[in-house]
Write a protein that holds these residues in place. Structure first.
Motif, PDB file in Angstrom:
ATOM      1  N   VAL A   1      66.179  56.603  28.783  1.00 19.12           N
ATOM      2  CA  VAL A   1      64.989  56.838  28.696  1.00 19.12           C
ATOM      3  C   VAL A   1      64.326  56.818  30.039  1.00 19.12           C
ATOM      4  CG1 VAL A   1      62.488  55.849  28.125  1.00 19.12           C
ATOM      5  CG2 VAL A   1      64.211  56.043  26.101  1.00 19.12           C
TER       6      VAL A   1
ATOM      7  N   GLY B   1      64.762  55.050  21.797  1.00 17.72           N
ATOM      8  CA  GLY B   1      65.841  55.931  22.230  1.00 17.72           C
ATOM      9  C   GLY B   1      66.902  54.953  22.839  1.00 17.72           C
TER      10      GLY B   1
ATOM     11  N   HIS C   1      57.698  62.797  26.392  1.00 20.92           N
ATOM     12  CA  HIS C   1      56.991  61.989  27.344  1.00 20.92           C
ATOM     13  C   HIS C   1      55.445  62.200  27.014  1.00 20.92           C
ATOM     14  CE1 HIS C   1      60.977  61.306  29.145  1.00 20.92           C
ATOM     15  NE2 HIS C   1      60.869  62.679  29.404  1.00 20.92           N
TER      16      HIS C   1
ATOM     17  N   THR D   1      57.640  57.117  26.329  1.00 20.57           N
ATOM     18  CA  THR D   1      58.488  58.150  25.917  1.00 20.57           C
ATOM     19  C   THR D   1      59.433  57.814  24.627  1.00 20.57           C
ATOM     20  OG1 THR D   1      59.073  58.678  28.320  1.00 20.57           O
ATOM     21  CG2 THR D   1      60.874  59.041  26.573  1.00 20.57           C
ATOM     22  N   CYS D   2      59.565  58.839  23.696  1.00 19.27           N
ATOM     23  CA  CYS D   2      60.789  58.555  22.937  1.00 19.27           C
ATOM     24  C   CYS D   2      61.906  59.756  22.959  1.00 19.27           C
ATOM     25  CB  CYS D   2      60.157  58.393  21.386  1.00 19.27           C
ATOM     26  SG  CYS D   2      59.371  60.136  20.974  1.00 19.27           S
ATOM     27  N   GLN D   3      62.981  59.205  22.695  1.00 19.60           N
ATOM     28  CA  GLN D   3      64.002  60.075  22.678  1.00 19.60           C
ATOM     29  C   GLN D   3      63.969  60.971  21.255  1.00 19.60           C
ATOM     30  OE1 GLN D   3      67.868  58.361  22.837  1.00 19.60           O
ATOM     31  NE2 GLN D   3      69.017  60.335  22.045  1.00 19.60           N
TER      32      GLN D   3
ATOM     33  N   ALA E   1      63.703  64.411  24.909  1.00 19.50           N
ATOM     34  CA  ALA E   1      62.615  63.494  24.893  1.00 19.50           C
ATOM     35  C   ALA E   1      61.376  63.926  24.845  1.00 19.50           C
ATOM     36  CB  ALA E   1      62.879  62.482  26.129  1.00 19.50           C
TER      37      ALA E   1
END
Ligand SMILES: Cc1ncc(COP(=O)(O)O)c(C=O)c1O
Length: 415
Positions: free
Chosen positions: A85, A80, A272, A106-108, A270
């Motif tokens: 983030v 991301g 998480h 985390t990834c966007q 996002a």
């Protein structure tokens, strides 16, 4: 010679898939030419003039973003937009960041829907979960999403709504989970402003839900689409997530920025994952990143830049808090106005639940026949389940909506 006949179309076997109800209502509403029509269908915020509202904080942040000479349109990292983030994490986990920061992966994503999709793909693959427990009722897209993203996972329903009292069926929920859920099952929980009912567990009830999850070894997955939008208070709306995180659960959160920033079309979100040990974070991140690569490579950046601009600038952040107050207060005022008007009219039935519920939606208790009559006779549109988007009410139409409900309820009583 020997060649197969060419079929008229290789897609001819496909049936028409029914259109999503919310989008069908939007289409029907647009086609209705009646000047007094009211849309209580779509889950989008409207101002008191029934118009989309660009948050002043967002308007300002966007100007700053587009005027920034250093902005380019390069690919972002697969996890991301880098400054976005940690800000997204901080919004969700607040003061727990001090203890959690090296254990959150985390990834966007493509907004909340994308985060839900990714969670379904990732959790089902990595946890080898056999079942996911979903509230009955839930946001309609949850079912389709798990069908498409994790067809091998069986969807199970836990009781959530008591239609007789228009309130939470808490005992039913706990009993179902206690007797039927199995270790390793995933449980999908709405972090706040439950869609479609507008009914959330109390803090005490959340503690009991956490106890069941612990006892039954369920994996909690929170869908967080309304933080700050529900109560106007970011911390209050993150209570359940933080309670579980504080208690040491490994968990997942699908975070949407559509409602609380009014960034519906920008698709900012996002996913998480909180892991219990920091050593597990890097490999977990690598698996998430692999999924991103295989699906969309990198997330869109414009909306994430707007969010970043707001959250990293103290005066814009302050403006955003005020914007959240504007939206959440207007919704509360409209709930109260509808309730007061129904009371004033003496509409048969009890309507307290309209003010007790929270967020975008009210589960009005109107049945499918009443909803159809409201549409056909009064040009008022809502979901067949009786779910009304409170954002569609304003000071110009709330009395007319109450009068229409009153007329329909009385007509049914007399029939
Ligand atoms: C419960 C819930 N989850 C997720 C979403 C996802 O929204 P978006 O994909 O626009 O972020 C919504 C939107 O209505 C919702 O109500």
């Amino acid at each position: 010679m020997g060649s197969l006949p060419i079929p008229d179309s290789q897609f001819a076997h496909l049936d028409q898939f029914p259109m999503d109800e919310a989008f069908m209502i939007m289409r029907d509403f647009a086609l209705d030419t009646h000047p007094g029509k009211v849309s209580l269908g779509a889950g989008v915020y409207r101002d008191n003039d029934a118009k989309p509202w660009v948050l002043p904080s967002v308007r300002k942040a966007e100007q700053l973003v587009v005027q920034d000479p250093n902005i380019d349109h390069e690919y972002q990292p697969m996890s991301g937009h880098p400054p976005f983030v940690p800000l997204a994490q901080e919004l969700t986990f607040g003061p727990l960041m001090a203890s959690l920061s090296n254990r959150i992966v985390t990834c966007q994503t493509i907004s909340g829907t994308g985060a839900n999709h990714f969670a379904a793909v990732f959790l089902s693959q990595v946890l080898s979960a056999k079942r996911v427990w979903i509230s009955n009722p839930t946001w309609g897209n949850h079912h389709l999403l798990w069908d498409i993203s994790a067809p091998q996972v069986k969807q199970q329903l836990y009781s959530y709504y008591n239609a007789k009292t228009c309130s939470l069926d808490f005992d039913g929920m706990i009993q179902t989970l206690d007797t039927e859920a199995q270790p390793g099952d995933i449980i999908l929980l709405h972090a706040c402003a439950h869609n479609p009912t507008g009914i959330d567990p109390t803090p005490e009830q959340w503690k009991i839900i956490a106890d069941v999850c612990e006892r039954k070894r369920l994996f909690p997955f929170f869908d967080s689409a309304y933080q700050g939008f529900a109560s106007g208070d970011l911390d209050q709306d993150a209570y359940a997530i933080r309670l579980f995180a504080e208690r040491g659960f490994e968990l997942a959160v699908a975070q949407s920025f559509s409602k609380n920033f009014g960034l519906y079309g920008q698709r900012v979100g996002a996913l998480h994952i909180v892991v219990s040990r920091s050593e597990v974070a890097a490999p977990t991140q690598s698996h998430l990143t692999k999924l991103v690569r295989g699906e969309f490579s990198t997330a869109p950046v414009h909306g994430a830049r707007i969010v970043t601009q707001i959250l990293s600038d103290s005066s814009l952040r302050k403006q955003w808090y005020a914007d959240l107050q504007v939206m959440s207060s207007r919704l509360k005022d409209m709930r109260r106005a509808l309730y007061d008007e129904l009371r004033r009219l003496g509409t048969p039935g009890s309507w307290e639940h309209i003010v007790d519920q929270i967020g975008m939606f009210s589960y009005t208790g109107l049945n499918a026949k009443q909803v159809a009559r409201l549409r056909d006779e009064q040009h008022i549109y809502m979901m067949a389940s009786g779910r009304a988007s409170i954002a569609g009410l304003n000071t110009s139409n709330v009395a007319a909506v109450a009068a229409a409900i009153d007329a329909i309820v009385r007509a049914e009583q007399q029939a």
